[in-house]
Design an enzyme around this catalytic site. Structure first.
Site, PDB file in Angstrom:
ATOM      1  CG  LEU A  42      -1.846  -1.198   1.384  1.00 43.85           C
ATOM      2  CD1 LEU A  42      -2.525  -1.170   2.744  1.00 43.85           C
ATOM      3  CD2 LEU A  42      -2.876  -1.204   0.265  1.00 43.85           C
ATOM      4  CB  SER A  43       0.385   4.798  -0.799  1.00 45.24           C
ATOM      5  OG  SER A  43      -0.712   5.080   0.045  1.00 45.24           O
ATOM      6  CD  GLU A  44       2.910   6.704   3.383  1.00 42.36           C
ATOM      7  OE1 GLU A  44       3.685   6.171   4.218  1.00 42.36           O
ATOM      8  OE2 GLU A  44       3.255   7.594   2.592  1.00 42.36           O
ATOM      9  CB  THR A  45       2.743   0.049   6.423  1.00 41.67           C
ATOM     10  OG1 THR A  45       2.248  -0.719   5.313  1.00 41.67           O
ATOM     11  CG2 THR A  45       2.531  -0.742   7.709  1.00 41.67           C
TER      12      THR A  45
END
Length: 260
Positions: A42-45
């Site tokens: 995903l774009s961020e964790t």
């Protein structure tokens, strides 16, 4: 390690920007956090850990750690309010960008974030080649902000993300005046972080909101992120800070079996 996936800046799953949120009991090694972010893809964790002086948050893209992320902070606050302290009305995360406070406002979650200082920069042929259209203005903060004339130009973008690697700035933000209920429309691209398009970018709006607040001579803005997933941000300029508010929806919760 508990992990939740939350769609941020939307009231419905499968829209907005999905973020993974992990609540480990202690900090994993940096290499493990990077690998978890790559596995999630995903774009961020976000990783949130309780320390002696409060909650601390760190954000990892598939390309590494980043200094500020809006949608994963919104997602982390949503998880905190839903599963950690349901009675709380406010939570503050300590971060690489200083303390970030998120407040419940009914169903909305409102974040108090730093605004990026913008400096004008030359519109180049490289920018036009990447976007397929020549921006009328360009500004540089942490990210490169390119200004287009029409909302439909933003929606129709098919940028050359290979060439975008050579542009200045960490992310490539493209924005134009909005239509109808929206004051502005934007899209965000982050090939330097191994993210082609960030569906709804909170930290990007720490550039976009100051720009449009100045141009439109109004401090309260409703912003549309015109990615294929789409999202809405309710924004306010507050001096050198910005308020970014939005909804969130829980997609999943589970357990990562690799422990710190």
């Amino acid at each position: 390690m508990r992990q939740y996936i939350v769609d941020a800046f939307t009231e419905e799953v499968f829209t907005g920007n999905p973020a993974a949120v992990c609540f480990p009991d202690r900090w994993p090694e940096d290499a493990l956090m990077r690998r978890i972010a790559m596995e999630n893809n995903l774009s961020e964790t976000a990783f949130v850990v309780q320390e002696a002086d409060g909650l601390h948050i760190r954000w990892f893209t598939p390309g590494g750690e980043i200094d500020l992320c809006g949608h994963a902070t919104l997602a982390s606050a949503y998880v905190y309010f839903q599963f950690v302290d349901p009675a709380a009305e406010q939570v503050t995360f300590q971060s690489l960008s200083g303390p970030l406070t998120v407040t419940r406002e009914g169903s909305l979650l409102a974040m108090d974030f730093p605004a990026y200082a913008l400096a004008p920069t030359e519109v180049t042929e490289d920018m036009a080649a990447v976007l397929g259209v020549r921006p009328r203005e360009a500004w540089l903060g942490r990210d490169l902000l390119c200004i287009l004339d029409r909302a439909e130009d933003v929606t129709a973008l098919r940028p050359d993300l290979g060439k975008a690697l050579d542009l200045p700035g960490l992310l490539l933000l493209v924005t134009a005046p909005g239509e109808g209920e929206f004051d502005c429309v934007s899209r965000s691209f982050a090939p330097k972080l191994r993210v082609d398009e960030d569906p709804v970018c909170g930290s990007g709006h720490c550039h976009i909101v100051p720009y449009w607040a100045e141009r439109l001579r109004k401090d309260q803005l409703t912003a549309c992120q015109a990615s294929p997933r789409g999202g809405t941000l309710y924004c306010r300029r507050m001096g050198d800070r910005v308020r970014l508010a939005g909804y969130a929806a829980l997609f999943s919760r589970g357990e990562i079996l690799t422990e710190p």
